[in-house]
Design a protein around this motif. Structure first.
Motif, PDB file in Angstrom:
ATOM      1  N   GLY A 121       0.823  -1.201   0.000  1.00 22.21           N
ATOM      2  CA  GLY A 121       0.000   0.000   0.000  1.00 22.21           C
ATOM      3  C   GLY A 121       0.854   1.246   0.000  1.00 22.21           C
ATOM      4  N   PRO A 122       0.209   2.425  -0.071  1.00 16.75           N
ATOM      5  CA  PRO A 122       0.955   3.680  -0.167  1.00 16.75           C
ATOM      6  C   PRO A 122       1.916   3.931   0.995  1.00 16.75           C
ATOM      7  CG  PRO A 122      -1.388   4.051  -0.550  1.00 16.75           C
ATOM      8  CD  PRO A 122      -1.233   2.627  -0.133  1.00 16.75           C
ATOM      9  N   GLU A 123       1.506   3.639   2.222  1.00 20.36           N
ATOM     10  CA  GLU A 123       2.395   3.890   3.367  1.00 20.36           C
ATOM     11  C   GLU A 123       3.602   2.956   3.350  1.00 20.36           C
ATOM     12  OE1 GLU A 123       2.257   6.532   5.398  1.00 20.36           O
ATOM     13  OE2 GLU A 123       0.604   7.123   4.088  1.00 20.36           O
ATOM     14  N   ASP A 124       3.384   1.694   2.996  1.00 19.97           N
ATOM     15  CA  ASP A 124       4.477   0.725   2.884  1.00 19.97           C
ATOM     16  C   ASP A 124       5.463   1.186   1.803  1.00 19.97           C
ATOM     17  OD1 ASP A 124       5.841  -1.693   3.442  1.00 19.97           O
ATOM     18  OD2 ASP A 124       4.842  -2.672   1.743  1.00 19.97           O
ATOM     19  N   TYR A 125       4.937   1.687   0.703  1.00 19.09           N
ATOM     20  CA  TYR A 125       5.773   2.158  -0.396  1.00 19.09           C
ATOM     21  C   TYR A 125       6.574   3.395   0.023  1.00 19.09           C
ATOM     22  CZ  TYR A 125       7.233   3.726  -4.993  1.00 19.09           C
ATOM     23  OH  TYR A 125       7.984   4.134  -6.067  1.00 19.09           O
ATOM     24  N   LYS A 126       5.948   4.324   0.733  1.00 17.16           N
ATOM     25  CA  LYS A 126       6.665   5.520   1.202  1.00 17.16           C
ATOM     26  C   LYS A 126       7.817   5.128   2.128  1.00 17.16           C
ATOM     27  CE  LYS A 126       2.687   8.570   1.088  1.00 17.16           C
ATOM     28  NZ  LYS A 126       1.718   9.292   1.927  1.00 17.16           N
ATOM     29  N   ARG A 127       7.559   4.174   3.028  1.00 12.62           N
ATOM     30  CA  ARG A 127       8.632   3.724   3.927  1.00 12.62           C
ATOM     31  C   ARG A 127       9.769   3.096   3.125  1.00 12.62           C
ATOM     32  NH1 ARG A 127       4.201   2.746   7.272  1.00 12.62           N
ATOM     33  NH2 ARG A 127       3.908   0.647   6.495  1.00 12.62           N
ATOM     34  N   TRP A 128       9.425   2.287   2.114  1.00 12.20           N
ATOM     35  CA  TRP A 128      10.449   1.678   1.281  1.00 12.20           C
ATOM     36  C   TRP A 128      11.263   2.751   0.564  1.00 12.20           C
ATOM     37  CZ3 TRP A 128      11.252   2.083  -3.965  1.00 12.20           C
ATOM     38  CH2 TRP A 128      12.328   1.325  -4.448  1.00 12.20           C
ATOM     39  N   MET A 129      10.619   3.765  -0.004  1.00 12.80           N
ATOM     40  CA  MET A 129      11.352   4.825  -0.710  1.00 12.80           C
ATOM     41  C   MET A 129      12.311   5.532   0.241  1.00 12.80           C
ATOM     42  SD  MET A 129       9.129   6.703  -3.692  1.00 12.80           S
ATOM     43  CE  MET A 129       7.965   7.481  -2.610  1.00 12.80           C
ATOM     44  N   ASN A 130      11.884   5.799   1.475  1.00  6.12           N
ATOM     45  CA  ASN A 130      12.763   6.469   2.438  1.00  6.12           C
ATOM     46  C   ASN A 130      13.958   5.604   2.822  1.00  6.12           C
ATOM     47  OD1 ASN A 130      11.556   9.013   2.670  1.00  6.12           O
ATOM     48  ND2 ASN A 130      10.002   8.211   4.029  1.00  6.12           N
ATOM     49  N   ARG A 131      13.781   4.284   2.864  1.00  6.49           N
ATOM     50  CA  ARG A 131      14.923   3.384   3.141  1.00  6.49           C
ATOM     51  C   ARG A 131      15.830   3.281   1.919  1.00  6.49           C
ATOM     52  NH1 ARG A 131      10.839   0.119   5.124  1.00  6.49           N
ATOM     53  NH2 ARG A 131      11.050  -1.239   3.321  1.00  6.49           N
ATOM     54  N   ASN A 132      15.245   3.241   0.729  1.00  6.54           N
ATOM     55  CA  ASN A 132      15.984   3.073  -0.514  1.00  6.54           C
ATOM     56  C   ASN A 132      16.762   4.338  -0.886  1.00  6.54           C
ATOM     57  OD1 ASN A 132      16.584   1.652  -3.066  1.00  6.54           O
ATOM     58  ND2 ASN A 132      15.283   3.213  -3.969  1.00  6.54           N
ATOM     59  N   PHE A 133      16.210   5.480  -0.590  1.00  7.22           N
ATOM     60  CA  PHE A 133      16.787   6.767  -0.964  1.00  7.22           C
ATOM     61  C   PHE A 133      16.714   7.664   0.266  1.00  7.22           C
ATOM     62  CE2 PHE A 133      16.922  10.900  -3.104  1.00  7.22           C
ATOM     63  CZ  PHE A 133      17.819  10.688  -4.130  1.00  7.22           C
ATOM     64  N   PRO A 134      17.625   7.463   1.238  1.00 10.20           N
ATOM     65  CA  PRO A 134      17.533   8.179   2.515  1.00 10.20           C
ATOM     66  C   PRO A 134      17.504   9.698   2.328  1.00 10.20           C
ATOM     67  CG  PRO A 134      19.227   6.495   2.610  1.00 10.20           C
ATOM     68  CD  PRO A 134      18.781   6.590   1.174  1.00 10.20           C
ATOM     69  N   VAL A 135      16.671  10.340   3.124  1.00  7.91           N
ATOM     70  CA  VAL A 135      16.521  11.795   3.046  1.00  7.91           C
ATOM     71  C   VAL A 135      17.005  12.430   4.342  1.00  7.91           C
ATOM     72  CG1 VAL A 135      14.579  11.670   1.440  1.00  7.91           C
ATOM     73  CG2 VAL A 135      14.136  11.698   3.888  1.00  7.91           C
ATOM     74  N   LYS A 136      17.375  13.707   4.276  1.00  8.34           N
ATOM     75  CA  LYS A 136      17.803  14.430   5.476  1.00  8.34           C
ATOM     76  C   LYS A 136      16.614  14.830   6.331  1.00  8.34           C
ATOM     77  CE  LYS A 136      22.116  16.513   4.027  1.00  8.34           C
ATOM     78  NZ  LYS A 136      22.899  17.717   3.957  1.00  8.34           N
ATOM     79  N   GLU A 137      15.518  15.143   5.679  1.00  3.10           N
ATOM     80  CA  GLU A 137      14.374  15.667   6.412  1.00  3.10           C
ATOM     81  C   GLU A 137      13.094  15.401   5.629  1.00  3.10           C
ATOM     82  OE1 GLU A 137      12.981  19.944   8.339  1.00  3.10           O
ATOM     83  OE2 GLU A 137      14.779  19.855   7.108  1.00  3.10           O
ATOM     84  N   VAL A 138      12.035  15.095   6.363  1.00  2.00           N
ATOM     85  CA  VAL A 138      10.715  14.956   5.760  1.00  2.00           C
ATOM     86  C   VAL A 138       9.861  16.097   6.290  1.00  2.00           C
ATOM     87  CG1 VAL A 138       8.637  13.532   5.577  1.00  2.00           C
ATOM     88  CG2 VAL A 138      10.890  12.450   5.580  1.00  2.00           C
ATOM     89  N   MET A 139       9.288  16.867   5.377  1.00  2.00           N
ATOM     90  CA  MET A 139       8.400  17.971   5.745  1.00  2.00           C
ATOM     91  C   MET A 139       7.021  17.649   5.175  1.00  2.00           C
ATOM     92  SD  MET A 139      10.971  21.066   4.757  1.00  2.00           S
ATOM     93  CE  MET A 139      10.663  22.331   5.959  1.00  2.00           C
ATOM     94  N   GLU A 140       6.013  18.052   5.884  1.00  2.00           N
ATOM     95  CA  GLU A 140       4.652  17.748   5.440  1.00  2.00           C
ATOM     96  C   GLU A 140       3.893  19.028   5.135  1.00  2.00           C
ATOM     97  OE1 GLU A 140       0.555  15.649   7.069  1.00  2.00           O
ATOM     98  OE2 GLU A 140       2.372  15.558   8.281  1.00  2.00           O
TER      99      GLU A 140
END
Length: 156
Positions: free
Chosen positions: A105-124
């Motif tokens: 699902g979308p949340e699982d995919y977002k978590r995978w993207m953050n692990r695959n392509f680490p980011v410095k900061e997430v802003m909402e």
């Protein structure tokens, strides 16, 4: 490249790029490589000298922002992935799409993207949908100004 000759509050100029498929310049060809598709942006970045940019990528634009950021790390201050795919540049661009279809699902995919392509900061952008520039333009603008302030200046 469409360049807007307007300076913002800190004296920086805004340049808006046009991907090949959007109707400006060379028309998109289905057999192009990602590097061919990104050619206008790559040429723009190579012409900058010592200036740095903030790349803002939306949706599938995340795929085409990752390549220039990888090629010109010294010219890209930060990449903002605005509800965008966050690929790495090791796997083929379609890898992130294939992975999207294999996640739960979308949340699982977002978590995978953050692990695959680490980011410095997430802003909402609160209460925004996929098109934050239309659903919450003022909040998005505020966050982009915050990104500019955090990542483009050396604090005294």
């Amino acid at each position: 490249m469409l360049e807007v000759k307007k300076e913002n509050r800190s004296g920086l100029c805004l340049s808006m790029g046009s991907a090949t498929a959007l109707g400006f310049g060379t028309r998109y060809k289905h057999d192009q490589t990602l590097k061919d598709y990104c050619k206008p942006l790559l040429e723009f970045l190579s012409s900058l000298g010592s200036d740095k940019v903030i790349l803002v990528a939306h949706s599938m634009g995340g795929v085409s922002a990752a390549l220039p950021a990888d090629i010109f790390p010294h010219k890209v201050a930060v990449v903002v992935f605005l509800t965008a795919f966050m690929p790495n540049t090791i796997n083929p661009p379609a890898y992130v799409l294939q992975k999207k279809h294999s996640t739960r699902g979308p949340e699982d995919y977002k978590r995978w993207m953050n692990r695959n392509f680490p980011v410095k900061e997430v802003m909402e952008v609160k209460d925004a949908d996929h098109m934050a520039m239309f659903s919450q333009p003022q909040e998005l603008c505020s966050l982009l100004l915050e990104v500019e302030d955090k990542y483009t200046y050396t604090k005294l």
